[in-house]
Design an enzyme around this catalytic site. Structure first.
Site, PDB file in Angstrom:
ATOM      1  N   ASP A 124      51.737  81.137  29.182  1.00  0.00           N
ATOM      2  CA  ASP A 124      51.738  79.746  29.645  1.00  0.00           C
ATOM      3  C   ASP A 124      50.487  79.525  30.494  1.00  0.00           C
ATOM      4  O   ASP A 124      50.441  79.947  31.648  1.00  0.00           O
ATOM      5  CB  ASP A 124      53.015  79.498  30.471  1.00  0.00           C
ATOM      6  CG  ASP A 124      53.159  78.044  30.887  1.00  0.00           C
ATOM      7  OD1 ASP A 124      52.325  77.211  30.473  1.00  0.00           O
ATOM      8  OD2 ASP A 124      54.107  77.738  31.641  1.00  0.00           O
ATOM      9  N   GLU A 150      46.594  76.988  35.708  1.00  0.00           N
ATOM     10  CA  GLU A 150      47.796  77.826  35.658  1.00  0.00           C
ATOM     11  C   GLU A 150      47.502  79.220  35.118  1.00  0.00           C
ATOM     12  O   GLU A 150      46.863  79.372  34.088  1.00  0.00           O
ATOM     13  CB  GLU A 150      48.836  77.161  34.753  1.00  0.00           C
ATOM     14  CG  GLU A 150      50.074  77.994  34.480  1.00  0.00           C
ATOM     15  CD  GLU A 150      51.087  77.260  33.616  1.00  0.00           C
ATOM     16  OE1 GLU A 150      50.689  76.494  32.734  1.00  0.00           O
ATOM     17  OE2 GLU A 150      52.295  77.477  33.841  1.00  0.00           O
ATOM     18  N   GLU A 169      50.706  77.395  39.260  1.00  0.00           N
ATOM     19  CA  GLU A 169      50.078  76.248  38.618  1.00  0.00           C
ATOM     20  C   GLU A 169      50.011  74.993  39.485  1.00  0.00           C
ATOM     21  O   GLU A 169      50.665  73.995  39.195  1.00  0.00           O
ATOM     22  CB  GLU A 169      50.811  75.929  37.311  1.00  0.00           C
ATOM     23  CG  GLU A 169      52.333  75.881  37.419  1.00  0.00           C
ATOM     24  CD  GLU A 169      52.992  75.546  36.081  1.00  0.00           C
ATOM     25  OE1 GLU A 169      52.558  74.586  35.432  1.00  0.00           O
ATOM     26  OE2 GLU A 169      53.951  76.242  35.690  1.00  0.00           O
ATOM     27  N   HIS A 175      54.163  65.826  31.009  1.00  0.00           N
ATOM     28  CA  HIS A 175      54.513  66.435  29.725  1.00  0.00           C
ATOM     29  C   HIS A 175      53.961  65.616  28.556  1.00  0.00           C
ATOM     30  O   HIS A 175      54.663  65.315  27.609  1.00  0.00           O
ATOM     31  CB  HIS A 175      56.030  66.626  29.603  1.00  0.00           C
ATOM     32  CG  HIS A 175      56.544  67.723  30.482  1.00  0.00           C
ATOM     33  ND1 HIS A 175      57.871  67.904  30.755  1.00  0.00           N
ATOM     34  CD2 HIS A 175      55.898  68.716  31.146  1.00  0.00           C
ATOM     35  CE1 HIS A 175      58.012  68.960  31.553  1.00  0.00           C
ATOM     36  NE2 HIS A 175      56.828  69.466  31.805  1.00  0.00           N
ATOM     37  N   HIS A 196      55.236  68.536  41.234  1.00  0.00           N
ATOM     38  CA  HIS A 196      56.034  69.639  40.663  1.00  0.00           C
ATOM     39  C   HIS A 196      55.976  70.891  41.521  1.00  0.00           C
ATOM     40  O   HIS A 196      55.328  70.927  42.558  1.00  0.00           O
ATOM     41  CB  HIS A 196      55.586  69.937  39.225  1.00  0.00           C
ATOM     42  CG  HIS A 196      54.121  70.240  39.086  1.00  0.00           C
ATOM     43  ND1 HIS A 196      53.559  71.413  39.512  1.00  0.00           N
ATOM     44  CD2 HIS A 196      53.098  69.504  38.569  1.00  0.00           C
ATOM     45  CE1 HIS A 196      52.265  71.401  39.247  1.00  0.00           C
ATOM     46  NE2 HIS A 196      51.959  70.255  38.680  1.00  0.00           N
ATOM     47  N   ASP A 201      67.605  68.248   4.292  1.00  0.00           N
ATOM     48  CA  ASP A 201      67.289  69.480   3.573  1.00  0.00           C
ATOM     49  C   ASP A 201      66.160  70.303   4.184  1.00  0.00           C
ATOM     50  O   ASP A 201      65.680  71.254   3.555  1.00  0.00           O
ATOM     51  CB  ASP A 201      66.934  69.183   2.102  1.00  0.00           C
ATOM     52  CG  ASP A 201      68.186  68.927   1.267  1.00  0.00           C
ATOM     53  OD1 ASP A 201      69.292  69.209   1.771  1.00  0.00           O
ATOM     54  OD2 ASP A 201      68.048  68.470   0.120  1.00  0.00           O
ATOM     55  N   TYR A 206      47.229  64.895  40.393  1.00  0.00           N
ATOM     56  CA  TYR A 206      47.270  63.876  39.336  1.00  0.00           C
ATOM     57  C   TYR A 206      47.101  62.499  39.978  1.00  0.00           C
ATOM     58  O   TYR A 206      47.930  62.086  40.793  1.00  0.00           O
ATOM     59  CB  TYR A 206      48.605  63.953  38.579  1.00  0.00           C
ATOM     60  CG  TYR A 206      48.967  65.373  38.225  1.00  0.00           C
ATOM     61  CD1 TYR A 206      48.516  65.957  37.044  1.00  0.00           C
ATOM     62  CD2 TYR A 206      49.726  66.154  39.100  1.00  0.00           C
ATOM     63  CE1 TYR A 206      48.821  67.277  36.736  1.00  0.00           C
ATOM     64  CE2 TYR A 206      50.039  67.471  38.801  1.00  0.00           C
ATOM     65  CZ  TYR A 206      49.584  68.034  37.615  1.00  0.00           C
ATOM     66  OH  TYR A 206      49.890  69.340  37.326  1.00  0.00           O
ATOM     67  N   HIS A 231      59.831  78.796  30.282  1.00  0.00           N
ATOM     68  CA  HIS A 231      60.504  78.615  31.573  1.00  0.00           C
ATOM     69  C   HIS A 231      61.692  79.572  31.535  1.00  0.00           C
ATOM     70  O   HIS A 231      62.787  79.190  31.161  1.00  0.00           O
ATOM     71  CB  HIS A 231      61.000  77.175  31.763  1.00  0.00           C
ATOM     72  CG  HIS A 231      59.889  76.195  31.959  1.00  0.00           C
ATOM     73  ND1 HIS A 231      60.106  74.859  32.168  1.00  0.00           N
ATOM     74  CD2 HIS A 231      58.539  76.350  31.992  1.00  0.00           C
ATOM     75  CE1 HIS A 231      58.938  74.236  32.305  1.00  0.00           C
ATOM     76  NE2 HIS A 231      57.972  75.126  32.192  1.00  0.00           N
ATOM     77  N   ARG A 244      45.165  70.534  36.482  1.00  0.00           N
ATOM     78  CA  ARG A 244      46.103  71.629  36.767  1.00  0.00           C
ATOM     79  C   ARG A 244      45.439  72.918  36.313  1.00  0.00           C
ATOM     80  O   ARG A 244      44.723  72.922  35.307  1.00  0.00           O
ATOM     81  CB  ARG A 244      47.440  71.421  36.046  1.00  0.00           C
ATOM     82  CG  ARG A 244      48.426  72.580  36.237  1.00  0.00           C
ATOM     83  CD  ARG A 244      49.869  72.281  35.801  1.00  0.00           C
ATOM     84  NE  ARG A 244      50.007  72.060  34.380  1.00  0.00           N
ATOM     85  CZ  ARG A 244      50.206  70.880  33.815  1.00  0.00           C
ATOM     86  NH1 ARG A 244      50.282  69.796  34.579  1.00  0.00           N
ATOM     87  NH2 ARG A 244      50.308  70.754  32.513  1.00  0.00           N
ATOM     88  N   HIS A 291      57.042  79.023  37.740  1.00  0.00           N
ATOM     89  CA  HIS A 291      58.371  79.356  37.222  1.00  0.00           C
ATOM     90  C   HIS A 291      58.348  80.749  36.613  1.00  0.00           C
ATOM     91  O   HIS A 291      57.290  81.277  36.293  1.00  0.00           O
ATOM     92  CB  HIS A 291      58.781  78.321  36.161  1.00  0.00           C
ATOM     93  CG  HIS A 291      57.717  78.102  35.117  1.00  0.00           C
ATOM     94  ND1 HIS A 291      57.557  78.929  34.033  1.00  0.00           N
ATOM     95  CD2 HIS A 291      56.716  77.166  35.024  1.00  0.00           C
ATOM     96  CE1 HIS A 291      56.528  78.511  33.308  1.00  0.00           C
ATOM     97  NE2 HIS A 291      55.990  77.452  33.889  1.00  0.00           N
ATOM     98  N   ASP A 308      47.274  72.538  28.462  1.00  0.00           N
ATOM     99  CA  ASP A 308      48.358  73.459  28.803  1.00  0.00           C
ATOM    100  C   ASP A 308      48.891  73.985  27.476  1.00  0.00           C
ATOM    101  O   ASP A 308      49.595  73.282  26.765  1.00  0.00           O
ATOM    102  CB  ASP A 308      49.433  72.695  29.590  1.00  0.00           C
ATOM    103  CG  ASP A 308      50.516  73.611  30.157  1.00  0.00           C
ATOM    104  OD1 ASP A 308      50.608  74.776  29.706  1.00  0.00           O
ATOM    105  OD2 ASP A 308      51.263  73.157  31.041  1.00  0.00           O
TER     106      ASP A 308
END
Ligand SMILES: [Mn+2]
Length: 415
Positions: free
Chosen positions: A258, A396, A372, A230, A337, A37, A376, A348, A394, A341, A247
């Site tokens: 982003d 970005e 970005e 992620h 990576h 619901d 790591y 993305h 990172r 993008h 991020d």
């Protein structure tokens, strides 16, 4: 805001790209169940939204093109007092006719009837090949005799590559709100707090400023958690002396921002953190400088790889000749990576990176992409000097390609 006139021009442009004697169908998004619901907040399908700006579910656009006509039909859910009492007002057929500059508006219940009539005269059907099977089944029932099915999604997504000035305004607004949130978290006394307290600050500032949602689930990763690309768990205590990779960006009126910043819990970086931070930052600044029309995203990535690999060799993180390390892709362990993008209606943005025949699409005025780079280093990586282990960084920004250069739309967010 995007004007109805602009949506009409987009549909006109799309119709020009469809071949003669064809029908194209683009469906709205659907509500998704979260638990019994209850539903996830509804978010319109980006391709559908791009073509009409209509925010309701249970709707569709139909494009009809032959020698005589070239028209758009919008299908919407009918007014229903009982349902509207529970779920909110519907625009309905009558008002939609006034509000949207389409040729015709009908009730969604009549879609199949119109589909049948239009397809009788057509020999091609365009639809999104990623559509839910239930909808594909409907389409195929009426398109049995057609020789050709074509994917309409890539045609729309290619149009979405170039942002109009009104789209850029919305992206700027989203970035502005995101800036306020990042700065607020930077200024916060963070010691003793938990990652989720920073997440809630972002959500508070986004919503307070009228941003419908975050553009993606925020990543607030302290210490070694930053090495999970992620990481969205966001529930660990912040430890003094560690870095926090954040991020996070809001979506404002359907347009994304982003932004990643890496800050420290205590406000000061120690020597090894500083060395890695400067490497990532200098790489980012160098790569951004290369951006202009006709530049290629693959060249930006190549330059990022060169700079990061050279830097990591200097710091003793990678060993050997830079050339060989790049050839053997050894850097990928620490920079796994891409450089960035497309960004727009989706964070993305689902726009192509290559032309149909495989050639890379060059940067062009009006495109927006993120830059970005990151490094790591897992806390258990015994191959790396101990002082660097457990650090993930990172940085970005969101970049607009201009007539002969670029504009860093997020340059005011402190790095
Ligand atoms: Mn990104």
């Amino acid at each position: 805001m995007i004007s109805q006139k602009e949506y009409a021009l987009r549909r006109e442009k799309l119709l020009k790209k469809l071949s003669c004697n064809s029908v194209g169908v683009v469906f709205s998004g659907e509500h998704k169940i979260r638990s019994n619901d209850t539903e996830y907040p509804f978010r319109q399908n980006s391709n559908f939204y791009y073509l009409c700006g209509f925010k309701e579910d249970k709707s569709a656009l139909m494009f009809v093109k032959n020698k005589k006509i070239s028209k758009t039909i919008l299908f919407v859910a009918k007014k229903d007092k009982k349902l509207e009492l529970w779920n909110g007002k519907r625009v309905g057929v009558k008002k939609a006719k006034k509000r949207f500059l389409v040729d015709e508006v009908f009730c969604i219940d009549d879609l199949q009837k119109h589909l049948k009539n239009c397809l009788d005269l057509a020999d091609k059907l365009y639809f999104d090949f990623n559509l839910d099977y239930s909808k594909v089944k409907i389409l195929k029932r009426y398109a049995k005799n057609l020789s050709t099915h074509k994917n309409i999604a890539p045609i729309i997504q290619k149009m979405r590559l170039i942002k109009s000035s009104s789209e850029i305004e919305l992206i700027k607004k989203a970035i502005d709100i995101t800036k306020e949130a990042h700065h607020s978290v930077m200024n916060m006394d963070k010691s003793g707090k938990n990652e989720y307290e920073l997440v809630s600050e972002f959500e508070y500032i986004f919503k307070k400023n009228g941003a419908y949602s975050d553009a993606y689930t925020s990543i607030v990763a302290c210490g070694n958690a930053a090495n999970t690309l992620h990481y969205i768990q966001n529930d660990q205590p912040l430890k003094d002396g560690e870095l926090i990779l954040i991020d996070a960006g809001c979506e404002y009126d359907y347009y994304a921002s982003d932004i990643t910043r890496t800050i420290s819990v205590s406000g000061r970086l120690n020597e090894p953190q500083k060395e890695l931070y400067e490497l990532v930052l200098n790489t980012q600044l160098e790569v951004i400088k290369m951006i202009k029309p006709h530049a290629m995203r693959s060249d930006l990535q190549r330059r990022a790889v060169e700079l990061l690999t050279t830097g990591m060799v200097k710091l003793g993180i990678l060993k050997g000749s830079v050339k060989k390390l790049i050839k053997k892709e050894k850097y990928k362990k620490y920079y796994p990576h891409g450089i960035g993008h497309w960004m727009g209606l989706d964070v993305h943005d689902e726009c192509p990176y290559k032309h149909k025949k495989g050639k890379e699409i060059k940067l062009q005025e009006g495109m927006v992409l993120t830059i970005e780079p990151g490094i790591y280093i897992d806390k258990n990586d015994k191959k790396v000097p101990k002082k660097y282990r457990g650090i993930g960084i990172r940085i970005e920004d969101d970049i607009l390609i201009t007539k002969d250069s670029y504009e860093n739309l997020s340059k005011d967010i402190i790095k």
